[in-house]
Design an enzyme around this catalytic site. Structure first.
Site, PDB file in Angstrom:
ATOM      1  CG  HIS A 151       0.249  -1.525  -0.181  1.00  0.00           C
ATOM      2  ND1 HIS A 151       0.844  -1.418  -1.426  1.00  0.00           N
ATOM      3  CD2 HIS A 151      -1.029  -1.925  -0.422  1.00  0.00           C
ATOM      4  CE1 HIS A 151      -0.031  -1.726  -2.366  1.00  0.00           C
ATOM      5  NE2 HIS A 151      -1.184  -2.046  -1.795  1.00  0.00           N
ATOM      6  CG  ASP A 179      -4.399  -4.754  -0.836  1.00  0.00           C
ATOM      7  OD1 ASP A 179      -3.612  -3.784  -0.882  1.00  0.00           O
ATOM      8  OD2 ASP A 179      -4.699  -5.434  -1.837  1.00  0.00           O
ATOM      9  CG  HIS A 192       0.648  -6.188  -2.955  1.00  0.00           C
ATOM     10  ND1 HIS A 192       0.025  -6.446  -1.749  1.00  0.00           N
ATOM     11  CD2 HIS A 192      -0.179  -5.345  -3.612  1.00  0.00           C
ATOM     12  CE1 HIS A 192      -1.125  -5.790  -1.691  1.00  0.00           C
ATOM     13  NE2 HIS A 192      -1.267  -5.103  -2.806  1.00  0.00           N
ATOM     14  NE  ARG A 220       0.823  -3.166 -12.878  1.00  0.00           N
ATOM     15  CZ  ARG A 220       0.639  -4.489 -12.792  1.00  0.00           C
ATOM     16  NH1 ARG A 220       1.216  -5.299 -13.647  1.00  0.00           N
ATOM     17  NH2 ARG A 220      -0.119  -4.988 -11.828  1.00  0.00           N
TER      18      ARG A 220
HETATM   19  C1  GA4 Z   1      -4.148   0.038   0.100  1.00  0.00           C
HETATM   20  C2  GA4 Z   1      -5.266  -0.762  -0.592  1.00  0.00           C
HETATM   21  C3  GA4 Z   1      -6.195   0.122  -1.435  1.00  0.00           C
HETATM   22  O1  GA4 Z   1      -5.531   0.559  -2.622  1.00  0.00           O
HETATM   23  C4  GA4 Z   1      -6.640   1.385  -0.629  1.00  0.00           C
HETATM   24  C5  GA4 Z   1      -5.374   2.173  -0.321  1.00  0.00           C
HETATM   25  C6  GA4 Z   1      -5.539   3.524   0.392  1.00  0.00           C
HETATM   26  C7  GA4 Z   1      -5.501   4.709  -0.601  1.00  0.00           C
HETATM   27  O2  GA4 Z   1      -4.905   4.617  -1.657  1.00  0.00           O
HETATM   28  O3  GA4 Z   1      -6.078   5.749  -0.237  1.00  0.00           O
HETATM   29  C8  GA4 Z   1      -4.396   3.595   1.440  1.00  0.00           C
HETATM   30  C9  GA4 Z   1      -3.754   2.165   1.458  1.00  0.00           C
HETATM   31  C10 GA4 Z   1      -4.763   1.289   0.746  1.00  0.00           C
HETATM   32  C11 GA4 Z   1      -3.466   1.638   2.885  1.00  0.00           C
HETATM   33  C12 GA4 Z   1      -3.049   2.715   3.908  1.00  0.00           C
HETATM   34  C13 GA4 Z   1      -3.588   4.127   3.603  1.00  0.00           C
HETATM   35  C14 GA4 Z   1      -4.896   3.988   2.829  1.00  0.00           C
HETATM   36  C15 GA4 Z   1      -3.308   4.639   1.209  1.00  0.00           C
HETATM   37  C16 GA4 Z   1      -2.703   4.753   2.565  1.00  0.00           C
HETATM   38  C17 GA4 Z   1      -1.521   5.303   2.801  1.00  0.00           C
HETATM   39  C18 GA4 Z   1      -7.732   2.154  -1.366  1.00  0.00           C
HETATM   40  C19 GA4 Z   1      -7.023   0.969   0.755  1.00  0.00           C
HETATM   41  O4  GA4 Z   1      -8.142   0.685   1.165  1.00  0.00           O
HETATM   42  O5  GA4 Z   1      -5.924   0.966   1.572  1.00  0.00           O
END
Ligand code: GA4
Length: 330
Positions: free
Chosen positions: A205, A207, A262, A272
């Site tokens: 994904h 961020d 990443h 981890r």
């Molecule tokens: C990715 C980055 C952060 O960890 C996060 C993630 C969020 C989650 O875990 O709830 C998301 C992911 C993240 C991107 C798309 C959506 C939302 C899971 C998901 C499938 C907390 C964020 O802000 O976006």
């Protein structure tokens, strides 16, 4: 009562082994105490959207104290951890990531990075010793936010744009929508039987925010995708921070900086632990290329949107989706 069954191992993504044990040696290492760090930071954001910082000024004890508090929490009996869940949006999560069917070999705590916000549920999140855990989180977040702002100010300097707080003010804003995440990837002994394949801890994904600051213990697992699409393993370093360019910074630089894809692979032997601060803007902030960065006649690659709109759309997506794709101009 509805009992949700836990996903079985077969439901996790398995990927072909990609020489996970050989580490990539090309990750930029930026020494924040050096005068040329501004230009090196810009170069790293353009080439990788990812780099490591050393001489960062965050006290080691903040990192080790929070790691040990996190481990204490993750060692609690499952039913106690579940009391702090589900992560909607803040709380304890186990194996399920987001709301749209992603799973990973991981358990985690998602917290707001705004220390003023302590709801009843956040108190239960902090397990048996809420005050100690809470203060470890707060000290860590404050120091890491300061370091993230320093990096963002050096970037503005390296890009030769003013004011120097053009990016960092978004993280310093009282309304900044920043998130903090503690991840625990338990060892997966069954992995050895999967011969030559890897189990996904956290799927690929980008961020969505501006910048993410990641610190992990010495267990490997993090991989980044290079410009040519190949995946490389990042050598872990518990004394340093890894900085990840987020989608919002990509947009603010009109694509000059790239948000990096990443993922994390599970380990068969060692657990981890990682802690990540996701620096985001206020919900009402308009995310658009900075006028000061646009060349004459250059057009924005993206449609106009606010962080609130982007976030809403991100939470409807799957991890691996190209979230910025919906906002690109044709
Ligand atoms: C990715 C980055 C952060 O960890 C996060 C993630 C969020 C989650 O875990 O709830 C998301 C992911 C993240 C991107 C798309 C959506 C939302 C899971 C998901 C499938 C907390 C964020 O802000 O976006």
């Amino acid at each position: 009562m509805v009992v949700l069954s836990k996903p079985a191992l077969e439901q996790f993504s398995l990927i072909r082994s990609c020489k996970a044990t050989s580490f990539f040696s090309g990750i930029p290492i930026i020494d924040l105490s050096k005068p040329n760090s501004n230009t090196l930071l810009v170069k790293a954001c353009e080439e990788f959207g990812f780099f490591k910082v050393i001489n960062h000024g965050v006290p080691t004890q903040f990192m080790t104290r929070l790691e040990s508090e996190a481990l204490k929490f993750f060692s609690l009996p499952q039913f106690e951890k579940e009391q702090a869940g589900p992560p909607d949006p803040f709380g304890y999560g186990n194996k399920r990531i987001g709301l749209n069917g992603d799973v990973g070999w991981i358990e985690y705590l998602l917290l707001t990075a705004n220390s003023e916000f302590i709801s009843q549920k956040s108190l239960s999140i902090f397990g048996e010793n809420p005050e100690i855990f809470h203060s470890a989180v707060n000290d860590y977040i404050s120091a890491v936010r300061m370091m993230a702002c320093e990096v963002l100010e050096l970037l503005a300097d390296g890009l030769e744009i003013l004011p120097k707080n053009v990016f960092s003010k978004l993280l310093m804003d009282e309304e900044s929508d920043s998130v903090f995440r503690l991840n625990h990837y338990p060892p997966c002994p069954d992995l050895q039987a999967l011969s030559g394949r890897n189990l996904i801890g956290f799927g690929e994904h980008t961020d969505p925010q501006i910048i993410s600051v990641l610190r992990s213990n010495s267990t490997s697992g993090l991989q980044i995708s290079l410009k040519d699409g190949s995946w490389v393993s990042v050598p872990p370093d518990q004394n340093s921070f890894f900085i990840i360019v987020g989608d919002s910074l990509q947009v603010m630089t009109n694509g000059r900086f790239k948000s990096v894809r990443h993922r994390v692979l599970a380990n068969s032997l060692k657990s981890r632990v990682s802690m990540i601060y996701f620096g985001g803007p206020p919900l009402s902030e308009r995310i658009a290329p900075l006028a000061s960065l646009m060349e004459e006649g250059e057009e924005s690659l993206y449609r106009e949107f606010t962080w609130c709109e982007y976030k809403r759309s991100a939470y409807k997506s799957r991890l691996a989706d190209n979230r910025l794709g919906h906002f690109e101009k044709m």
